[in-house]
Motif scaffolding. Sequence first.
Motif, PDB file in Angstrom:
ATOM      1  N   ARG A 269      -2.037 -59.266 -36.800  1.00  0.00           N
ATOM      2  CA  ARG A 269      -2.397 -59.910 -35.542  1.00  0.00           C
ATOM      3  C   ARG A 269      -3.881 -60.240 -35.483  1.00  0.00           C
ATOM      4  NH1 ARG A 269       0.680 -55.921 -31.185  1.00  0.00           N
ATOM      5  NH2 ARG A 269       2.814 -56.288 -31.897  1.00  0.00           N
ATOM      6  N   VAL A 270      -4.659 -59.598 -36.320  1.00  0.00           N
ATOM      7  CA  VAL A 270      -6.096 -59.881 -36.365  1.00  0.00           C
ATOM      8  C   VAL A 270      -6.296 -61.192 -37.119  1.00  0.00           C
ATOM      9  CG1 VAL A 270      -8.354 -59.043 -37.122  1.00  0.00           C
ATOM     10  CG2 VAL A 270      -6.632 -57.420 -36.303  1.00  0.00           C
ATOM     11  N   ARG A 271      -6.754 -62.204 -36.415  1.00  0.00           N
ATOM     12  CA  ARG A 271      -6.830 -63.553 -36.995  1.00  0.00           C
ATOM     13  C   ARG A 271      -7.954 -63.706 -38.011  1.00  0.00           C
ATOM     14  NH1 ARG A 271      -6.001 -64.122 -31.592  1.00  0.00           N
ATOM     15  NH2 ARG A 271      -8.222 -64.538 -31.219  1.00  0.00           N
ATOM     16  N   SER A 272      -9.092 -63.083 -37.742  1.00  0.00           N
ATOM     17  CA  SER A 272     -10.235 -63.204 -38.633  1.00  0.00           C
ATOM     18  C   SER A 272      -9.985 -62.439 -39.927  1.00  0.00           C
ATOM     19  CB  SER A 272     -11.490 -62.641 -37.951  1.00  0.00           C
ATOM     20  OG  SER A 272     -12.521 -62.436 -38.898  1.00  0.00           O
ATOM     21  N   LEU A 275     -12.606 -59.583 -40.294  1.00  0.00           N
ATOM     22  CA  LEU A 275     -12.341 -58.438 -39.423  1.00  0.00           C
ATOM     23  C   LEU A 275     -11.100 -57.691 -39.882  1.00  0.00           C
ATOM     24  CD1 LEU A 275     -12.985 -56.756 -36.939  1.00  0.00           C
ATOM     25  CD2 LEU A 275     -11.716 -58.420 -35.549  1.00  0.00           C
ATOM     26  N   ARG A 276     -10.079 -58.436 -40.311  1.00  0.00           N
ATOM     27  CA  ARG A 276      -8.861 -57.778 -40.788  1.00  0.00           C
ATOM     28  C   ARG A 276      -9.156 -56.955 -42.040  1.00  0.00           C
ATOM     29  NH1 ARG A 276      -5.779 -61.942 -40.763  1.00  0.00           N
ATOM     30  NH2 ARG A 276      -5.755 -62.450 -42.980  1.00  0.00           N
ATOM     31  N   TYR A 297      -5.616 -54.050 -31.447  1.00  0.00           N
ATOM     32  CA  TYR A 297      -6.027 -55.232 -32.218  1.00  0.00           C
ATOM     33  C   TYR A 297      -6.379 -56.408 -31.311  1.00  0.00           C
ATOM     34  CZ  TYR A 297      -4.495 -52.718 -36.358  1.00  0.00           C
ATOM     35  OH  TYR A 297      -4.367 -51.789 -37.356  1.00  0.00           O
ATOM     36  N   ARG A 298      -5.790 -56.467 -30.150  1.00  0.00           N
ATOM     37  CA  ARG A 298      -6.189 -57.491 -29.183  1.00  0.00           C
ATOM     38  C   ARG A 298      -7.596 -57.203 -28.655  1.00  0.00           C
ATOM     39  NH1 ARG A 298      -2.132 -56.977 -26.290  1.00  0.00           N
ATOM     40  NH2 ARG A 298      -2.917 -55.608 -24.653  1.00  0.00           N
ATOM     41  N   GLN A 301     -10.646 -58.050 -30.949  1.00  0.00           N
ATOM     42  CA  GLN A 301     -10.889 -59.478 -31.178  1.00  0.00           C
ATOM     43  C   GLN A 301     -11.577 -60.155 -29.993  1.00  0.00           C
ATOM     44  OE1 GLN A 301      -7.648 -61.583 -33.673  1.00  0.00           O
ATOM     45  NE2 GLN A 301      -6.541 -59.851 -32.761  1.00  0.00           N
ATOM     46  N   ARG A 302     -11.900 -59.399 -28.961  1.00  0.00           N
ATOM     47  CA  ARG A 302     -12.636 -59.950 -27.839  1.00  0.00           C
ATOM     48  C   ARG A 302     -14.057 -60.317 -28.264  1.00  0.00           C
ATOM     49  NH1 ARG A 302     -10.870 -59.023 -22.565  1.00  0.00           N
ATOM     50  NH2 ARG A 302     -13.068 -59.081 -21.951  1.00  0.00           N
ATOM     51  N   ASP A 303     -14.633 -61.310 -27.605  1.00  0.00           N
ATOM     52  CA  ASP A 303     -15.981 -61.758 -27.943  1.00  0.00           C
ATOM     53  C   ASP A 303     -17.036 -60.688 -27.686  1.00  0.00           C
ATOM     54  OD1 ASP A 303     -14.977 -64.216 -28.704  1.00  0.00           O
ATOM     55  OD2 ASP A 303     -15.364 -65.168 -26.758  1.00  0.00           O
ATOM     56  N   THR A 306     -17.630 -55.572 -31.021  1.00  0.00           N
ATOM     57  CA  THR A 306     -18.064 -55.675 -32.412  1.00  0.00           C
ATOM     58  C   THR A 306     -17.665 -54.416 -33.161  1.00  0.00           C
ATOM     59  OG1 THR A 306     -19.995 -57.000 -31.761  1.00  0.00           O
ATOM     60  CG2 THR A 306     -20.022 -56.026 -33.968  1.00  0.00           C
TER      61      THR A 306
END
Length: 484
Positions: A269-272, A275-276, A297-298, A301-303, A306
């Motif tokens: 689910r982690v798109r990057s 980051l994944r 995981y949601r 991924q927030r802006d 970090t």
Amino acid sequence: MTGRREKARIAIVGAGVSGICLAVKLKQAGIDDFVVYDRAEAVGGVWRENVYPGVSCDVPSRIYSFSFAPNPEWDSYFARGDEILSYLNKVVEEYGIGPHLRLGEEVAEARYTSGEWMVRTSRGVESRWDFLVCATGLLVQPALPELEGKSAYRGAMMHSAQWESGVETRGKRVAIIGTGATGTQMTCALAAETEHLYLFQRTAQWVFPKPALRYSTFAKRLHRVVPGFSRLADRFWRVVFQGTVSAAVVRPGWQRRLIAGVCRVSLRRVRSTELRRLLTPPDNPMCKRLVAASGFYRAVQRDNVTVIGEGIGRITERGILTCDGVEREADVIVFATGFRTDAFMRSMKIMGKSGRTLEDFWSNGPKAYQTVALPGFPNFFMLVGPNSPFSSESVMRIAETQSDYVLRWIELFRSGAVAEMSPTQEASDEFNELLRSGMPGTAFSSGCTSWYHDPQGNLMVWPWTVRAHHEMLSRIQPSHFDIR
């Protein structure tokens, strides 16, 4: 036979889950000459201490309750910390445990002498007991990393188990050190409300997606008015939990493959890609205790979140400086760094027969006879001690199994058949050798280091099924004991 004794005097150390469990079992057996010591001013143990944002249980609430006290009022499928604490307080009240509590009174020393346990508390009060039972739990002594500069930091700093209620996190810059169960739960709870959240990760953890489901008003009413339905629900969740999670950690099979597959798919689910990669653990799922969280995981991924994999160099006045020379300023630093899991009841000085201390007995790591007793320490028992199945069973039910075992010995004492008992060194050594031989094939032995290991690298978990633990403690084996 020494003649029947009508009374047995029992001192219980710890008013958490297991201490409350044994206290209720004693009351149900008609035994009233007991006390429950606790250094805190309230009951609840780990659920009293841990009040950090997002704290919850990773065991289904239907089986995270005592079988003798089902709770129809659970709000969630996986209970929040405050729900569990309320439940424990209710059990204490309903079963009349209050008069037996000695809160705010820490046991400083316990010494076996002249056939009795002499207990001395932090208040200097001494008393004598026939049995001593340590129900101090596993997660009691916070583990804090040695980091330079902590004293210079100007913001709020705390361990997760010492959360300060007056600390404001909303709209603040928050740094969480640690990505175990506590770190992931806090991340899920705080990500949306902080100005920025820094999550410092030493080693990535596999995260199982815990469903954030709540019980409806109708479901609560059904559990409340139809006792048979509650028993059925309890049975269902025990079959599901033991048939999947409990089975997966102790032996290879479809259960292990299923849970591992869910963890790996969830990570996708982690798109990057970067980051994944950072969040991908180097070991197999369940080698460490599986982290279960809702929406982790949601959240990462927030802006405003970090994840930092770089090692921490030191704490500065304004925040945290990592080894690559980058400083992240933070208003609040939280150490979600877990506990010293080899501590158990080491904060007390416990001296058995012939003056042998617990510290000396455990010089090479915690060990026990069948998870409950120690050779050379007569009439002494532990609840949720070394190698208990806390990795694959509800602590509530472990405490029940072990409390029932302790009660069998107490009843023998009351009958006059036994005055003093402790396992032989030979029986204890044989049991611990059997444990070591059972570890290969478990998920825990697949090549990682975790809090399941003591400082010597020995695994402190139970390598077999929950049923095997229950069957082992369902009977007393007199040949394993020195009995007077």
